[in-house]
Design an enzyme around this catalytic site. Structure first.
Site, PDB file in Angstrom:
ATOM      1  CD  GLU A 245      40.659  80.511-117.980  1.00 41.88           C
ATOM      2  OE1 GLU A 245      40.352  81.591-118.540  1.00 41.88           O
ATOM      3  OE2 GLU A 245      40.177  79.423-118.299  1.00 41.88           O
ATOM      4  CB  CYS A 279      38.230  82.158-121.849  1.00 41.43           C
ATOM      5  SG  CYS A 279      39.249  80.736-121.425  1.00 41.43           S
TER       6      CYS A 279
END
Length: 468
Positions: A245, A279
């Site tokens: 990720e 993010c």
């Protein structure tokens, strides 16, 4: 308050680190608020041995046993919620409200979500004369970031142990104190000794040992795309599963029939929550070109209204997490100015010496420029104009990343059709709520694999067919 720690959690015990502890800085005051262990490769190796020893028993445990352990762990975290909030304010600089309502709330919901998913899923199916079973991958190295330290630990560790895996966790050295509190919660819970081990230290030492160890069966990493690529290469050479990720540069697309004020206000919040250190944040706002000036003014007003300051007070944004992050964000904004973009920022009002950056609204940037293409990881929103929907989609997809996104329209069906054209792991329609049961992850340089809910459990399993 000072949190002084110098241990690793190995085989169900806090083991004192052999070396000197490392100070942990408060990014708002620049004061030392605690210490953490500086682990070595040898510490990681011992933790791997403990996880390997616990694997046979835990991998054969029932879904009901894992479910009960996850719920008990969630309950133990809830008991420590107030101290966890205080730690997150001190080591990350996130405001108290954000620490409580987002960080801690998501951590507990992650664990409870995995328990709920276990109650609705069978690890065995029948296909003809085959019994198809999903089995635990084995010992998993979980390497987590500093921006959402407890949520990311719960998302990885919770999914892994729900699948029957055992874990060696390396939390970020920037925000390690919250991981100690989660370790305390683990010891107080019914999660068996050795199922989750925590080794503190840097990526160059502890992290490197974990990803290179022949006794690690899978890797789950959240962090920079650069480091993620390196870990992916190591995993490919070792032929083990790697879930990544990584970064994001998500776009919020406003169609010509959208509620403009609502869309802009949401996009400003998305780009700035957690001081922009998210993010999946929508850090690009793509709007009809004829409305770009109006949108820029709305965004500027919204950003200027955000209160930046001492995270112990009632503010919206605290500091960035570190000097390195402060230098990166301010450097990218200065570079954007030099290359012709217009950067608007309000003045800071806090007297604290920390790494504070007021929200920035950027327009006029070249779509190929760094500020429009690279992850800033600060409170920065880039506004881009598009002639029509097709150009808006093209601009949104004109990015090396593919993690999140948003679409705004008075017609949800129209918005959904646009969302389907975006090359990204998740898209919010008209500000829809974040769903912790839905799969989370990205495409392209945002990584591979999925976290949360049943998909976050399946990520840590492999299939076996038994013909009968």
């Amino acid at each position: 308050m000072n949190w002084t720690r110098n241990e690793h959690l190995i085989a169900g015990e806090w083991v004192t680190n052999a070396g000197h502890p490392t100070p942990v800085e408060n990014p708002a005051t620049l004061e030392t608020v605690g210490t953490t262990a500086a682990g070595t490769g040898a510490d990681a190796a011992v933790a791997i041995e403990a996880a390997s020893a616990a694997l046979p028993g835990w991998s054969l445990s029932s879904s009901e046993e894992r479910q009960a352990a996850l719920l008990d762990l969630a309950a133990q975290v809830r008991l420590r919620a107030n101290e966890l909030v205080a730690i997150l304010v001190a080591e990350l600089g996130t405001p108290e409200r954000v620490a409580r309502d987002i960080h801690v709330a998501a951590t507990i919901a992650d664990l409870e979500g995995f328990a709920d998913a276990l109650g609705k899923f069978s690890f065995e199916t029948e296909i003809g004369n085959s019994l198809v079973v999903r089995e635990a991958l084995g010992v998993v190295a979980c390497i987590t970031p500093w921006n959402y330290p407890t949520h990311q630990i719960a998302a990885k560790v919770g999914g892994a142990i729900a699948a029957g895996c055992t874990v060696v966790l390396k939390p970020s050295e920037v925000t390690p104190l919250s991981a100690y509190l989660l370790g305390d919660a683990l010891l107080a819970s019914t999660v068996p000794a050795g199922v989750v081990n925590i080794v503190f230290g840097t990526g160059d030492t502890v992290g490197q040992t974990l990803v290179m160890s022949r006794d690690i069966d899978a890797i789950s990493f959240t962090g920079s795309t650069t480091v993620g690529r390196s870990i992916a290469e190591i995993g490919a050479r070792r032929m083990i599963p790697v879930a990544l990720e990584l970064g994001g540069k998500s776009a919020s697309i406003v169609l010509d029939d959208a509620d403009l004020e609502t869309a802009v206000a949401w996009s400003v919040r998305s780009a700035t929550v957690n001081s922009g250190q998210t993010c999946s944040a929508c850090t690009r706002l793509i709007v009809p070109a004829k409305l770009a000036d109006q949108v820029t003014e709305l965004a500027r007003e919204g950003a200027a209204a955000l209160r930046v300051g001492d995270p112990q007070l009632d503010v919206d944004l605290g500091p960035l997490a570190s000097r390195a992050q402060y230098d990166r964000v301010t450097g990218m904004l200065e570079s954007a100015r030099r290359t012709g973009a217009v950067v608007r920022q309000a003045d800071l009002t806090t007297d604290l010496p920390g790494y504070f950056v007021p929200p920035a609204i950027v327009n006029g940037a070249d779509p190929a420029s760094a500020i429009a293409q690279e992850e800033v990881f600060g409170p920065v929103l880039v506004i881009q104009g598009a002639a029509d929907t097709s150009e808006a989609v093209r601009l949104a997809n004109f990015s090396p990343y593919g993690l999140g996104g948003a679409v705004w329209s008075s017609d949800p069906d129209r918005a959904t059709l646009v969302a389907r054209r975006l090359r990204t792991g998740q898209v919010d329609i008209n500000g829809a709520a974040w769903n912790l049961q839905a799969p989370f992850g990205g495409t392209k340089s945002s990584g591979s694999g999925r976290e949360l809910g049943i998909h976050g459990i399946l990520e840590f399993t492999e299939l076996k067919s038994i013909q009968r």
